[in-house]
Design a protein around this motif. Structure first.
Motif, PDB file in Angstrom:
ATOM      1  N   MET A   1       0.331  10.049  12.061  1.00 55.86           N
ATOM      2  CA  MET A   1       0.501  10.467  10.661  1.00 55.86           C
ATOM      3  C   MET A   1       1.902  11.015  10.428  1.00 55.86           C
ATOM      4  O   MET A   1       2.516  10.744   9.392  1.00 55.86           O
ATOM      5  CB  MET A   1      -0.541  11.518  10.290  1.00 55.86           C
ATOM      6  CG  MET A   1      -1.923  10.987  10.143  1.00 55.86           C
ATOM      7  SD  MET A   1      -3.054  12.320   9.715  1.00 55.86           S
ATOM      8  CE  MET A   1      -4.584  11.624  10.258  1.00 55.86           C
ATOM      9  N   GLN A   2       2.416  11.763  11.386  1.00 55.53           N
ATOM     10  CA  GLN A   2       3.772  12.290  11.255  1.00 55.53           C
ATOM     11  C   GLN A   2       4.794  11.155  11.253  1.00 55.53           C
ATOM     12  O   GLN A   2       5.724  11.155  10.443  1.00 55.53           O
ATOM     13  CB  GLN A   2       4.067  13.256  12.394  1.00 55.53           C
ATOM     14  CG  GLN A   2       5.442  13.882  12.306  1.00 55.53           C
ATOM     15  CD  GLN A   2       5.719  14.817  13.477  1.00 55.53           C
ATOM     16  OE1 GLN A   2       5.046  14.767  14.491  1.00 55.53           O
ATOM     17  NE2 GLN A   2       6.723  15.649  13.318  1.00 55.53           N
ATOM     18  N   LEU A   3       4.626  10.185  12.126  1.00 52.28           N
ATOM     19  CA  LEU A   3       5.528   9.035  12.167  1.00 52.28           C
ATOM     20  C   LEU A   3       5.480   8.259  10.859  1.00 52.28           C
ATOM     21  O   LEU A   3       6.527   7.872  10.318  1.00 52.28           O
ATOM     22  CB  LEU A   3       5.163   8.122  13.336  1.00 52.28           C
ATOM     23  CG  LEU A   3       5.971   6.844  13.476  1.00 52.28           C
ATOM     24  CD1 LEU A   3       7.409   7.174  13.850  1.00 52.28           C
ATOM     25  CD2 LEU A   3       5.341   5.935  14.512  1.00 52.28           C
TER      26      LEU A   3
ATOM     27  N   ILE B   1       0.850  -1.194   0.000  1.00 55.16           N
ATOM     28  CA  ILE B   1       0.000   0.000   0.000  1.00 55.16           C
ATOM     29  C   ILE B   1       0.890   1.248   0.000  1.00 55.16           C
ATOM     30  O   ILE B   1       1.911   1.294   0.667  1.00 55.16           O
ATOM     31  CB  ILE B   1      -0.957  -0.050   1.207  1.00 55.16           C
ATOM     32  CG1 ILE B   1      -2.011   1.019   1.107  1.00 55.16           C
ATOM     33  CG2 ILE B   1      -0.222   0.019   2.495  1.00 55.16           C
ATOM     34  CD1 ILE B   1      -3.152   0.813   2.081  1.00 55.16           C
ATOM     35  N   THR B   2       0.497   2.222  -0.768  1.00 56.92           N
ATOM     36  CA  THR B   2       1.317   3.424  -0.884  1.00 56.92           C
ATOM     37  C   THR B   2       1.182   4.302   0.358  1.00 56.92           C
ATOM     38  O   THR B   2       0.260   4.156   1.157  1.00 56.92           O
ATOM     39  CB  THR B   2       0.908   4.251  -2.116  1.00 56.92           C
ATOM     40  OG1 THR B   2      -0.421   4.727  -1.916  1.00 56.92           O
ATOM     41  CG2 THR B   2       1.001   3.444  -3.385  1.00 56.92           C
ATOM     42  N   LEU B   3       2.120   5.202   0.501  1.00 59.16           N
ATOM     43  CA  LEU B   3       2.134   6.110   1.644  1.00 59.16           C
ATOM     44  C   LEU B   3       0.886   6.985   1.678  1.00 59.16           C
ATOM     45  O   LEU B   3       0.284   7.189   2.737  1.00 59.16           O
ATOM     46  CB  LEU B   3       3.394   6.973   1.598  1.00 59.16           C
ATOM     47  CG  LEU B   3       3.563   8.013   2.695  1.00 59.16           C
ATOM     48  CD1 LEU B   3       3.673   7.343   4.053  1.00 59.16           C
ATOM     49  CD2 LEU B   3       4.783   8.865   2.433  1.00 59.16           C
TER      50      LEU B   3
ATOM     51  N   LEU C   1       9.342   8.658   4.197  1.00 56.68           N
ATOM     52  CA  LEU C   1      10.396   9.477   3.595  1.00 56.68           C
ATOM     53  C   LEU C   1      11.772   8.855   3.798  1.00 56.68           C
ATOM     54  O   LEU C   1      12.628   8.914   2.917  1.00 56.68           O
ATOM     55  CB  LEU C   1      10.366  10.884   4.180  1.00 56.68           C
ATOM     56  CG  LEU C   1       9.226  11.767   3.719  1.00 56.68           C
ATOM     57  CD1 LEU C   1       9.244  13.093   4.477  1.00 56.68           C
ATOM     58  CD2 LEU C   1       9.298  12.007   2.235  1.00 56.68           C
ATOM     59  N   ARG C   2      11.981   8.247   4.958  1.00 57.66           N
ATOM     60  CA  ARG C   2      13.252   7.585   5.233  1.00 57.66           C
ATOM     61  C   ARG C   2      13.458   6.401   4.276  1.00 57.66           C
ATOM     62  O   ARG C   2      14.539   6.223   3.721  1.00 57.66           O
ATOM     63  CB  ARG C   2      13.299   7.104   6.681  1.00 57.66           C
ATOM     64  CG  ARG C   2      14.645   6.585   7.096  1.00 57.66           C
ATOM     65  CD  ARG C   2      14.690   6.139   8.557  1.00 57.66           C
ATOM     66  NE  ARG C   2      14.101   7.114   9.462  1.00 57.66           N
ATOM     67  CZ  ARG C   2      13.100   6.842  10.300  1.00 57.66           C
ATOM     68  NH1 ARG C   2      12.577   5.644  10.365  1.00 57.66           N
ATOM     69  NH2 ARG C   2      12.632   7.785  11.096  1.00 57.66           N
TER      70      ARG C   2
END
Length: 69
Positions: free
Chosen positions: A39-41, A2-4, A47-48
């Motif tokens: 959501m931030q995590l 599943i995409t981000l 991104l990492r």
């Protein structure tokens, strides 16, 4: 896989549903903060992973292929 973006949309929808079932404004605020941190995590881990994948590429076509996923 599943995409981000789809993961963030699912988390946002789940957050909204849980907030609608709660009557206490303080609880809603707490749920909003917890879901925002989740959501931030999720965004930072995505991104990492993308950064590591891009760093492993050796040519421009590989970089474009990673960005298109």
């Amino acid at each position: 896989m599943i995409t981000l973006i789809a993961q963030l949309c699912a988390l946002c929808a789940m957050s909204a549903l849980v907030q609608m079932t709660t009557e206490d404004p303080m609880a809603r605020g707490g749920l909003r903060m917890i879901c925002g941190l989740l959501m931030q995590l999720l965004t930072l881990s995505g991104l990492r992973a993308l950064g590591a994948e891009l760093a492993a590429q050796r040519d421009l076509t590989g970089i474009f292929a990673c960005l298109m996923k």
